[in-house]
Design an enzyme around this catalytic site. Structure first.
Site, PDB file in Angstrom:
ATOM      1  N   GLY A 140       0.814  -1.212   0.000  1.00 42.46           N
ATOM      2  CA  GLY A 140       0.000   0.000   0.000  1.00 42.46           C
ATOM      3  C   GLY A 140       0.846   1.261   0.000  1.00 42.46           C
ATOM      4  N   SER A 223       4.420  -5.571  -2.709  1.00 40.05           N
ATOM      5  CA  SER A 223       4.557  -4.134  -2.974  1.00 40.05           C
ATOM      6  C   SER A 223       5.355  -3.451  -1.861  1.00 40.05           C
ATOM      7  CB  SER A 223       3.156  -3.532  -3.150  1.00 40.05           C
ATOM      8  OG  SER A 223       3.231  -2.234  -3.657  1.00 40.05           O
TER       9      SER A 223
END
Ligand SMILES: *[C@@H]1O[C@H](CO)[C@@H](O)[C@H](O)[C@H]1NC(C)=O
Ligand SMILES: *[C@@H]1O[C@H](CO)[C@@H](O)[C@H](O)[C@H]1NC(C)=O
Ligand SMILES: *[C@@H]1O[C@H](CO)[C@@H](O)[C@H](O)[C@H]1NC(C)=O
Ligand SMILES: CC(=O)N[C@H]1CO[C@H](CO)[C@@H](O)[C@@H]1O
Length: 557
Positions: A140, A223
């Site tokens: 995120g 991520s």
């Protein structure tokens, strides 16, 4: 309007609408009480359904939810390094998720007091049987996500092997990462990474009491979570030398060199910091007044300023609130640790998606000049000669031919997406895989080639793999979810993705260095799942250019 759109675009994989209460059983058949010495007793629960769509599991999953792993960073402890939680008497219920860390989006279900974790375990296995552990760090962009970004209960429920899955939360946005001279001087940089580190220590101490094997911890993430994992992986120096707090690693779309990690006084960060301080009405000087003010600001004002500055930076992907180097846990940048060989020699499973860049890049650029200025603005340390190289490495589609000439949306979209994806994910992941395979440790590399309900113009964008880790039948291609999850479980349990993968799963062969084999994970329409030579799946010449040691250093990687 555009901000709303891009925020949704950026965060759709990570956020859940405020969920209905998660169905769980208050009366599991076994007591599920754990005693954590010097801390306290926790009463677990059983999770009955998936997080999304509430699909019922065949067998409820044992779980301990929302346990604090630190003294919460509130009041005077806001913007301070987190500390070990205090011991308490009695038994606490661990049957509800803790609030998410403060981040973009509505503040319901968000709190500063967010340093908690969830632990899920295969039911019916006595706690004295120590099971392999997946410890997951969510993604995120260091500004979003939560311990529910990965559905840990679903992961366990789908697993054919007994297993423990742990999801944790760390401080995000300005509260977790506020690069500035002030924070450097006060030793307050990289707080979110330091939260993760504290949690790794907490797990060393306590995972065995939950029936987890301290010697079989796979640290994984996606991520920003994958960058985080990679930074811990490449921190085999100083007091951590030779003492990893995990045993193997999963890096999904990340690397220690994925991002530029400039220092705390990087001009962009300086502007964003000053913008932030102005928004929350705090003075820049002197240090004690600035900090005192920051610790007293209403949390909503911090949330709003953090969100606003993030949103403003989103179009150009010049995100604020990122880890910096030098700083705690990144005293040396990834390229230097790579060169020095100061990473842990532990097995690695690493992947990127086919079209990483397409989730992020602007969809309205149409000229070569715009291509150049986008990259120059993104990475100001690219020299004029670098920019000339880039024009050639990614041929301009305005002539009507070449690999990027069929772009949807706008003429330069595919070209910019290719360059951004290579810069941020695909080539850094290749560099990590190369380095680790070079020291004769098992490396399994994949190119994930299955979208999950992405618009077709995005191909297989960043985060496509997120719904496939769990084996969730709600992923767009449920057969791929079953396959990919089984490779993951096999790697976590045996250090080899093939051992317990489902019947008919193609063998995922080890990666032996640049140009060697990677597994393409694809649905039938996209050619299925098979081993390919790396050069058939990624841009080799461009990657060699981005991985140039001098250039990586210059770009703060
Ligand atoms: C593309 O869209 C962004 C955001 O709406 C806008 O700021 C920018 O000026 C546009 N660029 C071009 C070249 O149209
Ligand atoms: C985005 O980058 C372009 C250069 O590509 C620059 O002209 C523009 O000012 C930037 N916008 C913002 C909001 O930083
Ligand atoms: C690692 O790389 C070096 C330099 O390229 C090479 O000489 C060495 O043989 C490699 N080692 C292994 C185990 O592949
Ligand atoms: C390359 C590799 O790791 N191959 C192994 C995959 O798993 C099967 C089943 O355990 C092994 O036989 C292969 O050697």
């Amino acid at each position: 309007m555009f901000f709303v759109f891009t925020a949704v675009l950026l965060f759709w994989p990570y956020t859940f609408a405020k969920a209905k209460p998660i169905p769980y059983s208050r009366d599991p058949k076994v007591p599920l009480v754990v005693r954590l010495p010097r801390y306290g007793f926790f009463q677990g629960t059983q999770v009955l359904t998936t997080l999304k769509y509430s699909i019922e599991f065949e067998t409820p999953v044992d779980a301990w939810l929302g346990i604090d792993y630190a003294t919460q960073p509130v009041g005077d402890k806001r913007f301070a390094a987190a500390t070990w939680p205090e011991a308490f008497a009695g038994t606490k219920d661990a049957d509800e998720y803790g609030p998410r860390c403060v981040q973009n989006g509505g503040m319901a279900d968000q709190s500063e007091a967010c340093l908690s974790f969830n632990l899920y375990r295969t039911p019916g296995v006595p706690l004295d049987q120590k099971l392999p552990v997946l410890l997951w760090v969510h993604g995120g962009a260091f500004v979003g996500g939560s311990g529910r970004s990965l559905d840990g209960a679903a992961f366990v429920a789908a697993s054919t092997e007994p297993i423990v899955v742990v999801t944790m939360q760390y401080r995000l946005g300005a509260l977790g990462f506020l690069p500035s001279a002030l924070f450097e001087e006060e030793d307050l940089l990289n707080l979110g990474l330091r939260d993760q580190r504290l949690f790794l220590e907490f797990m060393q101490e306590y995972v065995e009491y939950f029936g987890g094997d301290t010697n079989k911890i796979t640290l994984g993430g996606q991520s920003a979570g994958a960058h985080s994992v990679a930074l811990h992986y490449f921190h085999n120096y100083d007091k951590d030398k030779g003492k990893p707090l995990f045993n193997q690693v999963i890096i999904a779309s990340g690397a220690p060199t994925a991002r530029s990690f400039p220092d705390a006084e990087y001009p962009l960060y300086k502007r964003q910091y000053e913008d932030f301080m102005t928004s929350v009405k705090c003075p820049l000087q002197p240090n004690d007044k600035a900090l005192k003010c920051l610790r007293a600001v209403a949390i909503k004002d911090i949330h709003d300023a953090s969100t606003h500055i993030m949103s403003k930076s989103n179009y150009n992907i010049t995100w604020p609130w990122q880890p910096v180097s030098p700083g705690p846990l990144i005293e040396k940048r990834g390229s230097t640790s790579g060169e020095d060989g100061t990473f842990y020699h532990l097995p690695l499973l690493i992947s990127t998606t086919t079209d990483e860049g397409k989730l992020f890049t602007p969809t309205n650029l149409t000229t070569n000049a715009e291509f150049i200025s986008f990259l120059a603005n993104l990475a100001p340390d690219l020299t004029p000669s670098d920019l000339k190289d880039l024009e050639k490495l990614y041929p301009d589609p305005t002539s009507g031919s070449g690999p990027y000439s069929k772009a949807p949306k706008s003429l330069e979209y595919d070209r910019i997406s290719a360059a951004y994806g290579d810069y941020s994910y695909i080539c850094p992941a290749q560099e990590t895989a190369r380095l680790v395979s070079n020291v004769s440790v098992s490396v399994y590399k994949a190119r994930f080639n299955v979208p999950n309900y992405a618009p077709s113009w995005q191909g297989v964008p960043h985060a496509s793999d997120l719904w496939y880790f769990n084996g969730l039948s709600s992923a767009q291609y449920s057969d791929i979810a079953e396959l990919y999850h089984s490779y993951y479980v096999s790697f976590i349990v045996y250090g080899d993705p093939n051992k317990s993968s489902i019947d008919g799963a193609p063998t995922w062969e080890m990666y032996g260095g640049v140009g060697d084999g990677e597994l393409v994970v694809g649905n039938a329409d996209r050619g299925g799942t098979y081993m390919e030579k790396e050069g058939a799946g990624i841009r080799m010449e461009q990657c060699a250019w981005w991985r140039d040691p001098e250039r990586m250093k210059r770009l703060n990687k």
